[in-house]
Scaffold this motif. Sequence first.
Motif, PDB file in Angstrom:
ATOM      1  N   ALA A  31      12.747  -1.948   7.471  1.00 37.32           N
ATOM      2  CA  ALA A  31      12.219  -0.581   7.431  1.00 37.32           C
ATOM      3  C   ALA A  31      12.750   0.180   6.226  1.00 37.32           C
ATOM      4  O   ALA A  31      12.032   0.977   5.616  1.00 37.32           O
ATOM      5  N   GLU A  32      13.986  -0.077   5.865  1.00 36.37           N
ATOM      6  CA  GLU A  32      14.615   0.635   4.753  1.00 36.37           C
ATOM      7  C   GLU A  32      13.911   0.351   3.430  1.00 36.37           C
ATOM      8  O   GLU A  32      13.746   1.238   2.592  1.00 36.37           O
ATOM      9  N   THR A  33      13.474  -0.881   3.233  1.00 38.82           N
ATOM     10  CA  THR A  33      12.788  -1.226   1.985  1.00 38.82           C
ATOM     11  C   THR A  33      11.294  -0.947   2.064  1.00 38.82           C
ATOM     12  O   THR A  33      10.669  -0.621   1.061  1.00 38.82           O
ATOM     13  N   PHE A  34      10.722  -1.048   3.267  1.00 41.18           N
ATOM     14  CA  PHE A  34       9.274  -0.899   3.396  1.00 41.18           C
ATOM     15  C   PHE A  34       8.806   0.516   3.066  1.00 41.18           C
ATOM     16  O   PHE A  34       7.733   0.704   2.493  1.00 41.18           O
ATOM     17  N   VAL A  35       9.597   1.521   3.390  1.00 47.12           N
ATOM     18  CA  VAL A  35       9.152   2.907   3.186  1.00 47.12           C
ATOM     19  C   VAL A  35       9.015   3.269   1.709  1.00 47.12           C
ATOM     20  O   VAL A  35       8.422   4.300   1.381  1.00 47.12           O
ATOM     21  N   THR A  36       9.535   2.448   0.804  1.00 43.94           N
ATOM     22  CA  THR A  36       9.361   2.698  -0.629  1.00 43.94           C
ATOM     23  C   THR A  36       8.440   1.663  -1.279  1.00 43.94           C
ATOM     24  O   THR A  36       8.294   1.631  -2.497  1.00 43.94           O
ATOM     25  N   SER A  37       7.810   0.825  -0.456  1.00 43.75           N
ATOM     26  CA  SER A  37       6.907  -0.203  -0.981  1.00 43.75           C
ATOM     27  C   SER A  37       5.540   0.396  -1.258  1.00 43.75           C
ATOM     28  O   SER A  37       5.149   1.409  -0.675  1.00 43.75           O
ATOM     29  N   ILE A  38       4.769  -0.243  -2.153  1.00 44.69           N
ATOM     30  CA  ILE A  38       3.436   0.273  -2.466  1.00 44.69           C
ATOM     31  C   ILE A  38       2.479   0.100  -1.293  1.00 44.69           C
ATOM     32  O   ILE A  38       1.491   0.827  -1.189  1.00 44.69           O
ATOM     33  N   HIS A  39       2.746  -0.837  -0.387  1.00 43.80           N
ATOM     34  CA  HIS A  39       1.903  -0.961   0.796  1.00 43.80           C
ATOM     35  C   HIS A  39       2.013   0.290   1.661  1.00 43.80           C
ATOM     36  O   HIS A  39       1.032   0.718   2.275  1.00 43.80           O
ATOM     37  N   GLY A 153      13.130  -2.173  -2.074  1.00 42.92           N
ATOM     38  CA  GLY A 153      14.179  -1.183  -1.866  1.00 42.92           C
ATOM     39  C   GLY A 153      14.130  -0.043  -2.868  1.00 42.92           C
ATOM     40  O   GLY A 153      14.744   0.996  -2.661  1.00 42.92           O
ATOM     41  N   ARG A 154      13.424  -0.234  -3.952  1.00 38.93           N
ATOM     42  CA  ARG A 154      13.234   0.859  -4.910  1.00 38.93           C
ATOM     43  C   ARG A 154      11.811   1.388  -4.774  1.00 38.93           C
ATOM     44  O   ARG A 154      10.938   0.689  -4.255  1.00 38.93           O
ATOM     45  N   LEU A 155      11.598   2.605  -5.242  1.00 36.02           N
ATOM     46  CA  LEU A 155      10.275   3.197  -5.149  1.00 36.02           C
ATOM     47  C   LEU A 155       9.347   2.492  -6.126  1.00 36.02           C
ATOM     48  O   LEU A 155       9.436   2.693  -7.334  1.00 36.02           O
ATOM     49  N   GLU A 156       8.461   1.677  -5.596  1.00 38.37           N
ATOM     50  CA  GLU A 156       7.586   0.879  -6.438  1.00 38.37           C
ATOM     51  C   GLU A 156       6.434   1.732  -6.959  1.00 38.37           C
ATOM     52  O   GLU A 156       5.857   2.530  -6.227  1.00 38.37           O
ATOM     53  N   GLN A 157       6.099   1.542  -8.234  1.00 35.97           N
ATOM     54  CA  GLN A 157       5.065   2.350  -8.872  1.00 35.97           C
ATOM     55  C   GLN A 157       3.715   1.642  -8.943  1.00 35.97           C
ATOM     56  O   GLN A 157       2.678   2.282  -9.036  1.00 35.97           O
ATOM     57  N   ASN A 158       3.717   0.315  -8.922  1.00 41.26           N
ATOM     58  CA  ASN A 158       2.484  -0.466  -8.932  1.00 41.26           C
ATOM     59  C   ASN A 158       2.808  -1.886  -8.500  1.00 41.26           C
ATOM     60  O   ASN A 158       3.974  -2.219  -8.266  1.00 41.26           O
TER      61      ASN A 158
END
Length: 323
Positions: A31-39, A153-158
């Motif tokens: 959950a910690e990494t998913f919330v910043t994923s592009i999905h 885990g990082r805010l993905e941009q694309n």
Amino acid sequence: MPEKDKAHVDLVVRPSGNPDNICGVCHYEVAETFVTSIHYTVQGMANSLESFAHEGVLNEGGGLQIAFDNNCFKCHATCGSCHVSRPVAFGGGLHSQHEFTGRPPMEESCYGCHGARNAGEFMGQVGYVKDVHYEAGMDCMDCHLIENFHGTGRLEQNMYDVPLPACTDCHGNVYAQSDIEAHMVHGEDLMNCQVCHASANNNCFDCHTKLKDDGKVEGMSTSRLMFKIGLNPERTEERPYKYMTLRHIPTTPDSFKSLGGELPNYDTIPNWKYSPTHNIQRQTIQNASCDACHGNPYIFLQERDLRENDSKANKKLLIQELP
């Protein structure tokens, strides 16, 4: 009231809408990494619209925000969008009754969002052939790392912000130790593998939107199967190729005109894009012989392929002379 309706009174439609609340209680690392994923964030779509207009345009209440909130954002995924149900964009509904699947079914989950392009091409639902890996019994998760789905885990941009699979992950010796002359002659930085080994892909044109009576936004476009090779306008370490396979995206200067959305930067961004087409074959039309590629002007992007409403930035992808 019918029994079904009684049973669903006060039903929480998307219980995993906030991964931290339910799924994250046990699966906190995911959950910690998913919330910043592009999905989850659909940040790639947001960035694309802002690049056509200006930063912050999706917070101004105008036509582009309406389009994003009521159309683009339906691609936003929760944990349940893959592990329990079909994606909203695919009509929703449980794909395995009430079972939570650790490895979501590709035909229901991946295809649900990516069916018009990569997943559809991979499975042979779009185009002329099935991918050779699909025919061998493989699915998306055999190549894509779990980070491609759950985030890094990082805010993905694309989509290129995640470690995407490469053909050489499995076929690492195709240039250094190959008995195929074409591999040795062309070299690993000249073109992506799909230039020789992919088939026609799905290309979309002339998108325009309209606001429906229920407040939702409907997008309409036309599509065509094509195979085009163009120049790489931005060679990077991940994509060092001079030549690459392309796909046309449907955006036009007037795509959001009906909503009052303007795209002042339209001509600065190509709408022919790099495409890692997912319908790989060992033998293709263009690799049947040297002349099948080098003597075939129709597979190379040229001035005559550009439409009147295409971006002027496409000119830097054009092949002026056949290689």
